[in-house]
Design a protein around this motif. Structure first.
Motif, PDB file in Angstrom:
ATOM      1  N   ALA A 106      -6.062   5.349  -2.468  1.00  0.00           N
ATOM      2  CA  ALA A 106      -6.902   4.540  -3.355  1.00  0.00           C
ATOM      3  C   ALA A 106      -6.144   3.372  -3.965  1.00  0.00           C
ATOM      4  O   ALA A 106      -6.756   2.391  -4.380  1.00  0.00           O
ATOM      5  CB  ALA A 106      -7.486   5.419  -4.463  1.00  0.00           C
ATOM      6  N   SER A 107      -4.814   3.438  -4.053  1.00  0.00           N
ATOM      7  CA  SER A 107      -4.057   2.315  -4.611  1.00  0.00           C
ATOM      8  C   SER A 107      -3.624   1.385  -3.480  1.00  0.00           C
ATOM      9  O   SER A 107      -2.441   1.172  -3.244  1.00  0.00           O
ATOM     10  CB  SER A 107      -2.844   2.824  -5.381  1.00  0.00           C
ATOM     11  OG  SER A 107      -2.067   3.697  -4.591  1.00  0.00           O
ATOM     12  N   SER A 108      -4.611   0.849  -2.768  1.00  0.00           N
ATOM     13  CA  SER A 108      -4.335  -0.018  -1.624  1.00  0.00           C
ATOM     14  C   SER A 108      -5.311  -1.187  -1.616  1.00  0.00           C
ATOM     15  O   SER A 108      -6.270  -1.232  -2.378  1.00  0.00           O
ATOM     16  CB  SER A 108      -4.468   0.767  -0.314  1.00  0.00           C
ATOM     17  OG  SER A 108      -5.814   1.131  -0.087  1.00  0.00           O
ATOM     18  N   ASP A 149       0.829  -1.200   0.000  1.00  0.00           N
ATOM     19  CA  ASP A 149       0.000   0.000   0.000  1.00  0.00           C
ATOM     20  C   ASP A 149       0.868   1.256   0.000  1.00  0.00           C
ATOM     21  O   ASP A 149       0.581   2.244  -0.676  1.00  0.00           O
ATOM     22  CB  ASP A 149      -0.922   0.011   1.222  1.00  0.00           C
ATOM     23  CG  ASP A 149      -1.986  -1.064   1.144  1.00  0.00           C
ATOM     24  OD1 ASP A 149      -2.128  -1.679   0.070  1.00  0.00           O
ATOM     25  OD2 ASP A 149      -2.667  -1.303   2.157  1.00  0.00           O
ATOM     26  N   TRP A 150       1.941   1.218   0.793  1.00  0.00           N
ATOM     27  CA  TRP A 150       2.792   2.399   0.944  1.00  0.00           C
ATOM     28  C   TRP A 150       3.519   2.736  -0.358  1.00  0.00           C
ATOM     29  O   TRP A 150       3.629   3.899  -0.748  1.00  0.00           O
ATOM     30  CB  TRP A 150       3.797   2.143   2.063  1.00  0.00           C
ATOM     31  CG  TRP A 150       4.668   3.325   2.374  1.00  0.00           C
ATOM     32  CD1 TRP A 150       5.914   3.581   1.894  1.00  0.00           C
ATOM     33  CD2 TRP A 150       4.336   4.436   3.220  1.00  0.00           C
ATOM     34  NE1 TRP A 150       6.401   4.758   2.393  1.00  0.00           N
ATOM     35  CE2 TRP A 150       5.458   5.313   3.208  1.00  0.00           C
ATOM     36  CE3 TRP A 150       3.218   4.765   3.980  1.00  0.00           C
ATOM     37  CZ2 TRP A 150       5.477   6.500   3.936  1.00  0.00           C
ATOM     38  CZ3 TRP A 150       3.248   5.945   4.704  1.00  0.00           C
ATOM     39  CH2 TRP A 150       4.359   6.794   4.678  1.00  0.00           C
ATOM     40  N   TRP A 166      -3.343   0.961 -12.434  1.00  0.00           N
ATOM     41  CA  TRP A 166      -3.760   2.200 -11.789  1.00  0.00           C
ATOM     42  C   TRP A 166      -3.675   3.368 -12.761  1.00  0.00           C
ATOM     43  O   TRP A 166      -2.747   3.473 -13.562  1.00  0.00           O
ATOM     44  CB  TRP A 166      -2.872   2.505 -10.582  1.00  0.00           C
ATOM     45  CG  TRP A 166      -2.954   1.519  -9.466  1.00  0.00           C
ATOM     46  CD1 TRP A 166      -1.979   0.667  -9.052  1.00  0.00           C
ATOM     47  CD2 TRP A 166      -4.079   1.277  -8.627  1.00  0.00           C
ATOM     48  NE1 TRP A 166      -2.430  -0.091  -7.998  1.00  0.00           N
ATOM     49  CE2 TRP A 166      -3.714   0.259  -7.706  1.00  0.00           C
ATOM     50  CE3 TRP A 166      -5.358   1.808  -8.558  1.00  0.00           C
ATOM     51  CZ2 TRP A 166      -4.582  -0.232  -6.749  1.00  0.00           C
ATOM     52  CZ3 TRP A 166      -6.231   1.326  -7.589  1.00  0.00           C
ATOM     53  CH2 TRP A 166      -5.851   0.331  -6.705  1.00  0.00           C
ATOM     54  N   GLY A 167      -4.670   4.258 -12.673  1.00  0.00           N
ATOM     55  CA  GLY A 167      -4.675   5.482 -13.455  1.00  0.00           C
ATOM     56  C   GLY A 167      -5.103   6.640 -12.572  1.00  0.00           C
ATOM     57  O   GLY A 167      -5.510   6.459 -11.421  1.00  0.00           O
ATOM     58  N   ASP A 203      -1.683  -4.635  -6.816  1.00  0.00           N
ATOM     59  CA  ASP A 203      -2.486  -4.718  -8.026  1.00  0.00           C
ATOM     60  C   ASP A 203      -3.894  -4.210  -7.739  1.00  0.00           C
ATOM     61  O   ASP A 203      -4.426  -4.424  -6.642  1.00  0.00           O
ATOM     62  CB  ASP A 203      -2.559  -6.158  -8.522  1.00  0.00           C
ATOM     63  CG  ASP A 203      -1.219  -6.661  -9.032  1.00  0.00           C
ATOM     64  OD1 ASP A 203      -0.426  -5.823  -9.515  1.00  0.00           O
ATOM     65  OD2 ASP A 203      -0.962  -7.878  -8.931  1.00  0.00           O
ATOM     66  N   PRO A 204      -4.513  -3.544  -8.686  1.00  0.00           N
ATOM     67  CA  PRO A 204      -5.877  -3.045  -8.455  1.00  0.00           C
ATOM     68  C   PRO A 204      -6.829  -4.189  -8.109  1.00  0.00           C
ATOM     69  O   PRO A 204      -6.808  -5.232  -8.766  1.00  0.00           O
ATOM     70  CB  PRO A 204      -6.251  -2.400  -9.796  1.00  0.00           C
ATOM     71  CG  PRO A 204      -4.950  -2.065 -10.432  1.00  0.00           C
ATOM     72  CD  PRO A 204      -4.006  -3.153 -10.017  1.00  0.00           C
ATOM     73  N   PRO A 205      -7.658  -4.016  -7.065  1.00  0.00           N
ATOM     74  CA  PRO A 205      -8.636  -5.059  -6.748  1.00  0.00           C
ATOM     75  C   PRO A 205      -9.741  -5.105  -7.789  1.00  0.00           C
ATOM     76  O   PRO A 205      -9.917  -4.173  -8.585  1.00  0.00           O
ATOM     77  CB  PRO A 205      -9.183  -4.623  -5.381  1.00  0.00           C
ATOM     78  CG  PRO A 205      -8.945  -3.144  -5.320  1.00  0.00           C
ATOM     79  CD  PRO A 205      -7.700  -2.890  -6.122  1.00  0.00           C
ATOM     80  N   ASP A 206     -10.477  -6.192  -7.789  1.00  0.00           N
ATOM     81  CA  ASP A 206     -11.606  -6.312  -8.707  1.00  0.00           C
ATOM     82  C   ASP A 206     -12.725  -5.363  -8.289  1.00  0.00           C
ATOM     83  O   ASP A 206     -12.858  -5.022  -7.102  1.00  0.00           O
ATOM     84  CB  ASP A 206     -12.140  -7.752  -8.708  1.00  0.00           C
ATOM     85  CG  ASP A 206     -11.135  -8.736  -9.276  1.00  0.00           C
ATOM     86  OD1 ASP A 206     -10.342  -8.333 -10.146  1.00  0.00           O
ATOM     87  OD2 ASP A 206     -11.141  -9.905  -8.825  1.00  0.00           O
ATOM     88  N   PRO A 207     -13.548  -4.913  -9.255  1.00  0.00           N
ATOM     89  CA  PRO A 207     -14.688  -4.057  -8.887  1.00  0.00           C
ATOM     90  C   PRO A 207     -15.596  -4.751  -7.877  1.00  0.00           C
ATOM     91  O   PRO A 207     -15.867  -5.941  -7.982  1.00  0.00           O
ATOM     92  CB  PRO A 207     -15.401  -3.846 -10.228  1.00  0.00           C
ATOM     93  CG  PRO A 207     -14.338  -4.037 -11.265  1.00  0.00           C
ATOM     94  CD  PRO A 207     -13.440  -5.091 -10.714  1.00  0.00           C
ATOM     95  N   SER A 208     -16.022  -3.983  -6.878  1.00  0.00           N
ATOM     96  CA  SER A 208     -16.886  -4.542  -5.839  1.00  0.00           C
ATOM     97  C   SER A 208     -18.124  -3.684  -5.595  1.00  0.00           C
ATOM     98  O   SER A 208     -18.906  -3.960  -4.691  1.00  0.00           O
ATOM     99  CB  SER A 208     -16.108  -4.689  -4.526  1.00  0.00           C
ATOM    100  OG  SER A 208     -15.567  -3.446  -4.112  1.00  0.00           O
TER     101      SER A 208
END
Length: 253
Positions: A236-238, A109-110, A187-188, A115-120
């Motif tokens: 958000a990238s966590s 996270d830091w 990530w974008g 990797d981006p998680p799947d949409p939830s």
């Protein structure tokens, strides 16, 4: 006649000259070593990064503990100490595994290596992030051809609107750290603005404690596919981020 008139009896005879002394009872050094290593291993296991050492100590402790059990059986003695060594070493391995898992999550996270998680979550659905610090609902999400000066022929420009409620006791800034996008599985960036302030672009919007706001955002995916919009009160990238599924927005449907 008084007993005092008789001399005292002679002392008992000592061992014969040259007789070997009675041998000491054999010990169980493996059991003692296993017990000590188990204690040290479980103490080190709770320290992030350093707990790698506890894995080595625990493996050695288990080996010595097994040897201690075998020796105790040969000597017809209890193997409690060796058993404790094995148990503590196994527990140290478990604790070290848990600590390592959460350490890697934190470091990921830091350093944004997650990797981006799947949409939830879906558009129109309320959800919370960070144990309820933020309550969010994306109310609309659409993409259209990007007509900006430097855009390519097939480039897209995506816009979204969302309602947010800050349920924490701290001000939360929604910016390019706490709101992101997922483009083709990577990530974008995403921009957030406050329409009530007349913003069309903003470096971030502060949401005070207890505030409820209706905000807007935009993503320039270019020719990449927009997988979703990501929200998190801290980063958000966590692992804890929530991804709102963009559906067919990138195809214009």
């Amino acid at each position: 006649m008084s007993d005092a008139s008789y001399p005292p009896p002679p002392p008992p005879p000592g061992p014969p000259y040259g007789a070997a002394p009675v041998p000491a009872s054999p010990g169980n050094g493996q059991a003692v070593a296993a017990f000590v290593l188990g204690i040290v291993a479980i103490c080190v296991a709770v320290v992030p990064l350093v707990n790698v050492v506890s894995v080595v100590l625990a493996v050695i402790g288990i080996g010595l503990g097994v040897a201690g059990v075998i020796r105790a059986r040969r000597l017809a003695r209890p193997a409690h100490l060796a058993g404790w060594g094995i148990g503590l070493s196994v527990a140290a391995l478990g604790v070290s595994a848990v600590v390592s898992y959460y350490t890697l999550r934190y470091l990921g996270d830091w350093f944004d290596t997650v990797d981006p998680p799947d949409p939830s979550a879906e558009v129109g659905e309320w959800f919370t992030t960070d144990d309820g610090d933020l309550r969010i609902k994306v109310t609309s999400l659409e993409c259209h051809p990007d007509d900006s000066e430097y855009a390519g022929t097939d480039d897209l420009d995506c816009t979204f609107a969302f309602d947010v409620e800050n349920r924490s006791d701290r001000t939360i800034e929604l910016d390019d750290i706490t709101v992101k996008s997922v483009l083709d599985g990577e990530w974008g960036s995403a921009d957030v603005s406050d329409p009530a302030q007349g913003d069309t672009y903003s470096a971030g919007v502060d949401v005070p404690p207890g505030a409820e706001m209706s905000l807007a955002g935009s993503v320039q995916p270019g020719t990449r596919h927009l997988d979703g919009i990501v929200f998190d009160a801290d980063d958000a990238s966590s692992h804890s981020a929530v991804v709102v599924d963009a559906g067919d927005a990138s195809s214009g449907q």
